[in-house]
Design an enzyme around this catalytic site. Structure first.
Site, PDB file in Angstrom:
ATOM      1  N   CYS A  63       1.034  13.713  -7.839  1.00 50.87           N
ATOM      2  CA  CYS A  63       0.864  12.584  -8.753  1.00 50.87           C
ATOM      3  C   CYS A  63      -0.548  12.498  -9.324  1.00 50.87           C
ATOM      4  O   CYS A  63      -0.770  11.886 -10.364  1.00 50.87           O
ATOM      5  CB  CYS A  63       1.201  11.283  -8.034  1.00 50.87           C
ATOM      6  SG  CYS A  63       2.870  11.215  -7.358  1.00 50.87           S
ATOM      7  N   LEU A 165       6.608  11.914   3.154  1.00 51.37           N
ATOM      8  CA  LEU A 165       6.258  10.635   2.522  1.00 51.37           C
ATOM      9  C   LEU A 165       6.016   9.604   3.612  1.00 51.37           C
ATOM     10  O   LEU A 165       6.936   9.208   4.320  1.00 51.37           O
ATOM     11  CB  LEU A 165       7.390  10.185   1.597  1.00 51.37           C
ATOM     12  CG  LEU A 165       7.104   9.012   0.667  1.00 51.37           C
ATOM     13  CD1 LEU A 165       5.963   9.347  -0.279  1.00 51.37           C
ATOM     14  CD2 LEU A 165       8.362   8.655  -0.132  1.00 51.37           C
ATOM     15  N   HIS A 201      -1.438   5.110 -12.481  1.00 55.51           N
ATOM     16  CA  HIS A 201      -0.213   5.804 -12.084  1.00 55.51           C
ATOM     17  C   HIS A 201       0.648   4.875 -11.218  1.00 55.51           C
ATOM     18  O   HIS A 201       0.151   4.299 -10.250  1.00 55.51           O
ATOM     19  CB  HIS A 201      -0.559   7.067 -11.292  1.00 55.51           C
ATOM     20  CG  HIS A 201       0.626   7.663 -10.591  1.00 55.51           C
ATOM     21  ND1 HIS A 201       1.625   8.312 -11.267  1.00 55.51           N
ATOM     22  CD2 HIS A 201       0.979   7.686  -9.275  1.00 55.51           C
ATOM     23  CE1 HIS A 201       2.543   8.725 -10.407  1.00 55.51           C
ATOM     24  NE2 HIS A 201       2.171   8.354  -9.187  1.00 55.51           N
ATOM     25  N   PRO A 202       1.935   4.709 -11.559  1.00 58.47           N
ATOM     26  CA  PRO A 202       2.808   3.815 -10.785  1.00 58.47           C
ATOM     27  C   PRO A 202       3.426   4.544  -9.598  1.00 58.47           C
ATOM     28  O   PRO A 202       4.543   5.050  -9.661  1.00 58.47           O
ATOM     29  CB  PRO A 202       3.866   3.403 -11.813  1.00 58.47           C
ATOM     30  CG  PRO A 202       3.950   4.573 -12.747  1.00 58.47           C
ATOM     31  CD  PRO A 202       2.592   5.206 -12.780  1.00 58.47           C
ATOM     32  N   GLY A 203       2.709   4.587  -8.476  1.00 63.39           N
ATOM     33  CA  GLY A 203       3.189   5.346  -7.330  1.00 63.39           C
ATOM     34  C   GLY A 203       4.471   4.803  -6.720  1.00 63.39           C
ATOM     35  O   GLY A 203       5.282   5.536  -6.170  1.00 63.39           O
ATOM     36  N   GLY A 204       4.654   3.511  -6.803  1.00 64.77           N
ATOM     37  CA  GLY A 204       5.824   2.847  -6.239  1.00 64.77           C
ATOM     38  C   GLY A 204       5.534   1.365  -6.138  1.00 64.77           C
ATOM     39  O   GLY A 204       4.385   0.934  -6.278  1.00 64.77           O
ATOM     40  N   PRO A 205       6.541   0.530  -5.897  1.00 63.36           N
ATOM     41  CA  PRO A 205       6.318  -0.924  -5.844  1.00 63.36           C
ATOM     42  C   PRO A 205       5.272  -1.336  -4.820  1.00 63.36           C
ATOM     43  O   PRO A 205       4.395  -2.157  -5.111  1.00 63.36           O
ATOM     44  CB  PRO A 205       7.698  -1.481  -5.496  1.00 63.36           C
ATOM     45  CG  PRO A 205       8.668  -0.446  -5.959  1.00 63.36           C
ATOM     46  CD  PRO A 205       7.977   0.871  -5.755  1.00 63.36           C
ATOM     47  N   LYS A 206       5.333  -0.788  -3.618  1.00 60.34           N
ATOM     48  CA  LYS A 206       4.377  -1.173  -2.574  1.00 60.34           C
ATOM     49  C   LYS A 206       2.969  -0.691  -2.900  1.00 60.34           C
ATOM     50  O   LYS A 206       1.984  -1.360  -2.576  1.00 60.34           O
ATOM     51  CB  LYS A 206       4.831  -0.633  -1.222  1.00 60.34           C
ATOM     52  CG  LYS A 206       6.090  -1.310  -0.685  1.00 60.34           C
ATOM     53  CD  LYS A 206       6.435  -0.815   0.707  1.00 60.34           C
ATOM     54  CE  LYS A 206       7.668  -1.535   1.240  1.00 60.34           C
ATOM     55  NZ  LYS A 206       8.038  -1.052   2.613  1.00 60.34           N
TER      56      LYS A 206
END
Length: 278
Positions: A63, A165, A201-206
């Site tokens: 990413c 992950l 960068h939108p890695g994920g909601p958390k």
């Protein structure tokens, strides 16, 4: 997100009207689209680039590669200010799904990660198109977190890529990123209050929630990152290219205002750019 690198390059050439001979370097970034010859070599056969055009394949940054690729090419243009360069990013995360892997990480990875491609045109300060640029990169920085290589990445197994992950990524963001960004800004004699926008960068909601927490940001400050995540998922290195595009298209940003472009990725690292709206 466009899935054709050829279409992305053609769009850049059509919209910018740049002389293709001005392009001195093409960088290709990927973690999931590994190919030999590398992707930028393949794309060169579809356009009349100069045979002396430099190639820079970037593999394995995950990413991080969207911002890191832009920053490394910016370094090149600092030394070649009359030239232009293209960063192309291609990610095919769906190819990494392991059908026999019953781990939660594999299920989450499949739900979170998507496919995409994007491309960015950069020009040196002495290139004629510099006067019409959307953003100027003022400073960049890379930060490596030791002994974090198992937080995120892929192992190469007999069936291909197997995801790693960790649930510790949001905690790392909360503990370190706010301080890292403040230190980066302080080096450049800027306070956080001077930053008007974030191209994140939108890695994920958390991860986005953790970024808002550590930076003391209202969720709206990362609205375009949330929108990209909602529409496309995390397309690895391509995501920040989409956020950058939407920032150019839809964000109402005053001239000369400052922003931070950022991404994180294995193993584990943070890439930062201080940018100015032209």
């Amino acid at each position: 997100l466009n899935f054709s690198s050829e279409e992305n390059i053609q769009k850049i050439l059509d919209n910018s009207k740049i002389d293709i001979n001005d392009i001195g370097l093409i960088a290709s970034a990927t973690t999931t689209g590994l190919a030999v010859p590398s992707l930028e070599a393949m794309i060169m056969n579809h356009f009349p680039f100069s045979p002396n055009t430099l190639r820079l394949p970037l593999f394995g940054l995950g990413c991080l590669a969207g911002v890191a690729g832009i920053n490394r090419v910016n370094d090149y243009l600092t030394g070649h200010p009359t030239q232009a360069a293209i960063v192309m990013v291609t990610e095919l995360c769906s190819l990494t799904y392991q059908f026999e892997d019953k781990r939660v990480a594999n299920i989450i990875g499949t739900s979170l990660f998507g496919d995409g491609s994007g491309a960015v045109l950069l020009v040196g300060n002495e290139h004629p198109m510099a006067k019409s640029a959307y953003f100027e990169i003022l400073k960049t920085e890379s930060i490596f977190y030791p002994n974090t290589e198992r937080l995120m990445g892929w192992d190469i197994i007999k069936n291909g890529f197997q995801i790693n992950l960790s649930t510790d990524i949001p905690s790392l963001v909360t503990e370190h990123v706010g301080t890292n960004i403040d230190n980066f800004l302080n080096k450049n004699k800027i306070t956080r209050e001077k930053i008007s926008y974030y191209i994140a960068h939108p890695g994920g909601p958390k991860v986005l929630d953790a970024l808002c927490e550590t930076m003391g940001l209202n969720r709206d400050k990362l609205a375009l990152s949330w929108e990209s995540l909602k529409n496309y998922g995390n397309t690895s290195a391509t995501s920040v290219i989409n956020v950058l595009e939407q920032t150019i298209i839809s964000a109402d940003i005053a001239s000369n205002s400052l922003g931070v472009m950022m991404a994180m990725g294995p193993a584990f690292s943070l890439e930062l750019s201080l940018v100015r709206k032209c």
